[in-house]
Design an enzyme around this catalytic site. Structure first.
Site, PDB file in Angstrom:
ATOM      1  N   PHE A 153       1.924  19.344   3.581  1.00 14.13           N
ATOM      2  CA  PHE A 153       0.543  19.130   4.017  1.00 14.13           C
ATOM      3  C   PHE A 153       0.127  20.067   5.153  1.00 14.13           C
ATOM      4  O   PHE A 153      -1.056  20.319   5.354  1.00 14.13           O
ATOM      5  CB  PHE A 153       0.350  17.670   4.473  1.00 14.13           C
ATOM      6  CG  PHE A 153       0.885  17.383   5.854  1.00 14.13           C
ATOM      7  CD1 PHE A 153       0.124  17.695   6.983  1.00 14.13           C
ATOM      8  CD2 PHE A 153       2.139  16.825   6.057  1.00 14.13           C
ATOM      9  CE1 PHE A 153       0.618  17.455   8.267  1.00 14.13           C
ATOM     10  CE2 PHE A 153       2.635  16.587   7.324  1.00 14.13           C
ATOM     11  CZ  PHE A 153       1.877  16.905   8.438  1.00 14.13           C
ATOM     12  N   LYS A 177       1.812  22.754  -6.962  1.00 14.53           N
ATOM     13  CA  LYS A 177       1.684  21.317  -6.727  1.00 14.53           C
ATOM     14  C   LYS A 177       1.466  21.169  -5.218  1.00 14.53           C
ATOM     15  O   LYS A 177       2.406  21.196  -4.432  1.00 14.53           O
ATOM     16  CB  LYS A 177       2.973  20.616  -7.170  1.00 14.53           C
ATOM     17  CG  LYS A 177       2.835  19.134  -7.538  1.00 14.53           C
ATOM     18  CD  LYS A 177       2.237  18.270  -6.466  1.00 14.53           C
ATOM     19  CE  LYS A 177       3.216  17.838  -5.418  1.00 14.53           C
ATOM     20  NZ  LYS A 177       2.590  17.078  -4.302  1.00 14.53           N
ATOM     21  N   GLU A 180      -0.386  16.019  -1.632  1.00 19.89           N
ATOM     22  CA  GLU A 180      -1.449  15.078  -2.019  1.00 19.89           C
ATOM     23  C   GLU A 180      -2.282  14.647  -0.814  1.00 19.89           C
ATOM     24  O   GLU A 180      -3.284  13.962  -0.965  1.00 19.89           O
ATOM     25  CB  GLU A 180      -0.848  13.858  -2.752  1.00 19.89           C
ATOM     26  CG  GLU A 180       0.185  13.049  -1.979  1.00 19.89           C
ATOM     27  CD  GLU A 180       1.609  13.592  -2.110  1.00 19.89           C
ATOM     28  OE1 GLU A 180       1.816  14.815  -1.928  1.00 19.89           O
ATOM     29  OE2 GLU A 180       2.520  12.783  -2.350  1.00 19.89           O
ATOM     30  N   SER A 230       9.956  18.684   4.016  1.00 18.96           N
ATOM     31  CA  SER A 230      10.960  18.113   4.918  1.00 18.96           C
ATOM     32  C   SER A 230      12.371  18.348   4.358  1.00 18.96           C
ATOM     33  O   SER A 230      12.550  18.532   3.148  1.00 18.96           O
ATOM     34  CB  SER A 230      10.694  16.619   5.086  1.00 18.96           C
ATOM     35  OG  SER A 230      10.684  16.004   3.816  1.00 18.96           O
ATOM     36  N   CYS A 285       6.029  23.944  11.317  1.00 20.00           N
ATOM     37  CA  CYS A 285       7.500  24.006  11.239  1.00 20.00           C
ATOM     38  C   CYS A 285       8.051  24.965  12.275  1.00 20.00           C
ATOM     39  O   CYS A 285       9.241  24.958  12.560  1.00 20.00           O
ATOM     40  CB  CYS A 285       7.941  24.429   9.859  1.00 20.00           C
ATOM     41  SG  CYS A 285       7.435  26.095   9.484  1.00 20.00           S
ATOM     42  N   GLU A 389      13.622  15.815  13.767  1.00 16.49           N
ATOM     43  CA  GLU A 389      12.300  16.442  13.841  1.00 16.49           C
ATOM     44  C   GLU A 389      11.241  15.359  14.040  1.00 16.49           C
ATOM     45  O   GLU A 389      11.260  14.343  13.346  1.00 16.49           O
ATOM     46  CB  GLU A 389      12.030  17.188  12.526  1.00 16.49           C
ATOM     47  CG  GLU A 389      10.667  17.859  12.468  1.00 16.49           C
ATOM     48  CD  GLU A 389      10.423  18.572  11.131  1.00 16.49           C
ATOM     49  OE1 GLU A 389      10.737  18.003  10.064  1.00 16.49           O
ATOM     50  OE2 GLU A 389       9.899  19.696  11.162  1.00 16.49           O
TER      51      GLU A 389
HETATM   52  P1  NAD Z   1       7.287  16.399   2.463  1.00 17.93           P
HETATM   53  O1  NAD Z   1       8.700  16.782   2.249  1.00 17.93           O
HETATM   54  O2  NAD Z   1       6.956  14.966   2.629  1.00 17.93           O
HETATM   55  O3  NAD Z   1       6.387  16.879   1.205  1.00 17.93           O
HETATM   56  C1  NAD Z   1       6.425  18.203   0.731  1.00 17.93           C
HETATM   57  C2  NAD Z   1       6.079  18.203  -0.757  1.00 17.93           C
HETATM   58  O4  NAD Z   1       7.078  17.449  -1.454  1.00 17.93           O
HETATM   59  C3  NAD Z   1       4.747  17.567  -1.087  1.00 17.93           C
HETATM   60  O5  NAD Z   1       4.099  18.343  -2.063  1.00 17.93           O
HETATM   61  C4  NAD Z   1       5.122  16.190  -1.607  1.00 17.93           C
HETATM   62  O6  NAD Z   1       4.216  15.714  -2.579  1.00 17.93           O
HETATM   63  C5  NAD Z   1       6.479  16.418  -2.222  1.00 17.93           C
HETATM   64  N1  NAD Z   1       7.348  15.232  -2.137  1.00 17.93           N
HETATM   65  C6  NAD Z   1       7.350  14.289  -1.143  1.00 17.93           C
HETATM   66  N2  NAD Z   1       8.299  13.364  -1.390  1.00 17.93           N
HETATM   67  C7  NAD Z   1       8.911  13.726  -2.550  1.00 17.93           C
HETATM   68  C8  NAD Z   1       9.971  13.163  -3.317  1.00 17.93           C
HETATM   69  N3  NAD Z   1      10.599  12.047  -2.938  1.00 17.93           N
HETATM   70  N4  NAD Z   1      10.347  13.794  -4.450  1.00 17.93           N
HETATM   71  C9  NAD Z   1       9.733  14.925  -4.836  1.00 17.93           C
HETATM   72  N5  NAD Z   1       8.705  15.503  -4.154  1.00 17.93           N
HETATM   73  C10 NAD Z   1       8.311  14.920  -3.018  1.00 17.93           C
HETATM   74  O7  NAD Z   1       6.736  17.264   3.686  1.00 17.93           O
HETATM   75  P2  NAD Z   1       5.329  17.150   4.429  1.00 17.93           P
HETATM   76  O8  NAD Z   1       5.313  15.914   5.248  1.00 17.93           O
HETATM   77  O9  NAD Z   1       4.211  17.399   3.493  1.00 17.93           O
HETATM   78  O10 NAD Z   1       5.412  18.434   5.392  1.00 17.93           O
HETATM   79  C11 NAD Z   1       6.018  18.410   6.657  1.00 17.93           C
HETATM   80  C12 NAD Z   1       7.443  18.936   6.588  1.00 17.93           C
HETATM   81  O11 NAD Z   1       7.469  20.256   6.062  1.00 17.93           O
HETATM   82  C13 NAD Z   1       8.087  19.050   7.960  1.00 17.93           C
HETATM   83  O12 NAD Z   1       9.423  18.596   7.865  1.00 17.93           O
HETATM   84  C14 NAD Z   1       8.044  20.546   8.267  1.00 17.93           C
HETATM   85  O13 NAD Z   1       9.038  21.009   9.159  1.00 17.93           O
HETATM   86  C15 NAD Z   1       8.241  21.100   6.897  1.00 17.93           C
HETATM   87  N6  NAD Z   1       7.770  22.476   6.821  1.00 17.93           N
HETATM   88  C16 NAD Z   1       8.709  23.466   6.799  1.00 17.93           C
HETATM   89  C17 NAD Z   1       8.318  24.786   6.761  1.00 17.93           C
HETATM   90  C18 NAD Z   1       9.338  25.892   6.743  1.00 17.93           C
HETATM   91  O14 NAD Z   1       8.959  27.012   6.562  1.00 17.93           O
HETATM   92  N7  NAD Z   1      10.615  25.632   6.924  1.00 17.93           N
HETATM   93  C19 NAD Z   1       6.950  25.109   6.742  1.00 17.93           C
HETATM   94  C20 NAD Z   1       6.015  24.076   6.749  1.00 17.93           C
HETATM   95  C21 NAD Z   1       6.440  22.754   6.786  1.00 17.93           C
END
Ligand code: NAD
Length: 505
Positions: A153, A177, A180, A230, A285, A389
């Site tokens: 997000f 994708k 959401e 994450s 991040c 985090e």
């Molecule tokens: P998230 O892991 O909750 O979601 C990321 C994506 O995965 C979304 O599209 C979501 O729909 C999908 N998803 C969520 N749960 C899932 C599951 N159980 N099975 C399959 N798909 C699933 O992350 P978020 O809250 O949207 O974003 C924040 C996180 O992203 C933080 O941990 C941040 O550090 C990380 N991030 C990392 C970088 C990097 O470059 N390393 C960059 C941006 C964000």
């Protein structure tokens, strides 16, 4: 009377495609705390339709000449530049970040689009003439086919742009994708591609949750997965995609430390700590989580950071009568509660809450998901508030006695995304860059996000897989190499029958 909210559809076959799954999720404006629209959550039939359309789009697109493909990428870049403010407003409405920061996010994504305009140079193969008498060897870099991009997000424009301009330029068809939580930017970008002349099916937006993600992970037609999110989900994506024979890069979470040596200018350090710790409400991040002060400067630094926090304004990222605030709200009420939970843990574990943002209220926005800038000192290194985090506007100060102790502490953490050192001692900075186990390092730069022609990615639990995002590694990820060994048989030099390998002597 309840009014029905609009439902954000998918983008399949070059058009908005209404969902028939019967499943939706709410999309909030985090500044008001109100649901502004719903987003479709794909079912298996919609996943199949997206993949079939992308497969057809790939056949068309990969057959076009490099010159034709290049003209579409240039047009996309031109339209993006002209209409950036429109996209920034969408990002701010659904994500909450301040408008100028949304513009900055788009600018960083645009850099990758600009890199992609030069793609012919980056997908050139190599040629070796006469490797043996009359034999030439050359390599081709061909696209993979249908590729999946799954984004978080916190950067609804920039993170997808780390991947799709390069994937498309290299001749692939992309299924995005998006998160959401803020999916409208993806549909906007799909419409821009259409206007730029991209054939239908080459850029698809599949809205959804775990079901859509799993659909992509298990579909044999999807050749690769690029994921950002994450760490636990990144690890799941990496393992599942690899098990299904896909190429995969999965970027995870972070806990970024800034090592401050006693010779640094503490006023400049305090300014940078504020920018990097509280910008985008800490939902980056590469945000700064921990200021690691080498004594005896910690007390003075804490006082300087505390004084600066008093001037920060938190509010609606879209601005108001007083102009633009410094930081906006968090993404959801649930996330705000999670961040609050971590500050509660820090307090219970003996940390001193120097500035407490837990009960922050913004006048006129009482239902918004706001959290004030928070500063924690003297926190135990065993506390979960230190080891995990938080992803909010929470900065921690940790004290160490020596440079070596600081390096050791950073290297002992589970993450390895970003880090920085602040000093005027070149020798110490050089040792730091060599010894630190982190993928992106700043020297007096608090958020060292590499430019588009280098590559982005961390170490350890911050990146699962071998390829970082964008740069040359991006082009390598989205192409596969084929090596051709060729000769044109000549009766004059043809050596007759010989069943052994050539011995070249
Ligand atoms: P998230 O892991 O909750 O979601 C990321 C994506 O995965 C979304 O599209 C979501 O729909 C999908 N998803 C969520 N749960 C899932 C599951 N159980 N099975 C399959 N798909 C699933 O992350 P978020 O809250 O949207 O974003 C924040 C996180 O992203 C933080 O941990 C941040 O550090 C990380 N991030 C990392 C970088 C990097 O470059 N390393 C960059 C941006 C964000």
């Amino acid at each position: 009377m309840t009014t029905e909210l609009p439902v954000i559809p998918h983008w399949i076959d070059g058009a908005r495609t209404a969902s028939t799954s019967g499943r939706t999720a709410p999309v909030y404006n985090p500044a008001t705390g109100r649901v502004v629209r719903e987003v479709a959550l794909a079912d298996q039939a919609e996943i199949d339709a997206a993949i079939a359309s992308a497969q057809a789009g790939f056949e068309t697109w990969s057959a076009l000449s490099i010159a034709r493909r290049q003209s579409v990428i240039f047009k996309f870049r031109e339209l993006l530049v002209a209409r950036k403010p429109e996209l920034a407003a969408i990002v701010t409405e659904e994500h909450g970040k301040v408008l100028s920061d949304a513009m900055g996010e788009i600018a960083r994504g645009q850099e990758v689009v600009e890199l992609a305009t030069g793609f012919p140079h980056l997908i050139k193969g190599g040629f070796s003439e006469n490797v043996s008498t009359g034999i030439d060897v050359y390599t081709l870099k061909q696209p993979l086919g249908v590729v999946g991009v799954i984004s978080p997000f916190n950067f609804p424009v920039m993170v997808p742009m780390w991947f799709f301009p390069i994937a498309i330029a290299a001749g692939n068809a992309v299924i995005l994708k998006p998160s959401e939580k803020d999916p409208s930017a993806a549909i906007w970008m799909a419409e821009l591609w259409k206007e730029a002349g991209l054939p239908d099916g080459v850029f698809t937006v599949l809205n959804g949750d775990k079901l859509a993600v799993d659909g992509l992970l298990h579909a044999p037609e999807v050749q690769s997965i690029s994921f950002v999110g994450s760490t636990p989900i990144a690890q799941y994506i990496y393992e599942t995609a690899a098990k299904n024979g896909k190429r995969v890069q999965a970027l995870g979470g972070a806990k970024n430390h800034m090592l401050v040596l006693p010779d640094a200018d503490l006023d400049l350090v305090a300014d940078q700590a504020i920018n990097a710790g509280y910008g985008a409400a800490g939902e980056r991040c590469m945000a700064l989580s921990v200021v690691l002060a080498v004594e005896p400067v910690a007390d003075e630094l804490v006082a300087k950071i505390e004084a600066r926090i008093a001037d920060l304004r938190v509010g609606n990222g879209a601005g108001g009568e007083d102009g633009e605030p410094d930081l906006g709200p968090l993404i959801t009420g649930a996330h705000r509660d999670k961040v609050k939970g971590y500050v509660d843990i820090a307090e219970a574990d003996g940390g001193r809450i120097v500035v407490d943002g837990r009960d922050y209220r913004v006048d006129g926005h009482e239902d918004g998901f706001f959290f004030g800038p928070t500063l924690i000192d003297h926190l135990s290194l065993d506390s979960r508030a230190y080891t995990e985090e938080i992803f909010g506007p929470v900065l921690q100060v940790v004290r160490v006695q020596t440079f070596d102790e600081g390096v050791q502490l950073i290297n002992s953490g589970q993450f390895g995304n970003g880090t920085a050192i602040f000093t005027n001692d070149g020798g110490a900075a050089r040792r730091f860059q060599h010894e630190i186990h982190v993928g992106m390092v700043g020297i007096n730069v608090p958020i060292p996000v590499p430019v588009a022609y280098h590559s982005f990615g961390g170490w350890k639990a911050s990146l699962f897989g071998d390829a970082k995002a964008y740069g040359v590694q991006g082009f390598d990820f989205f192409t596969r190499e084929k090596a051709i060994t060729s000769r044109w048989l000549d009766p004059a030099t043809h050596g007759g029958i010989n069943l052994g390998f050539p011995q070249n002597d």
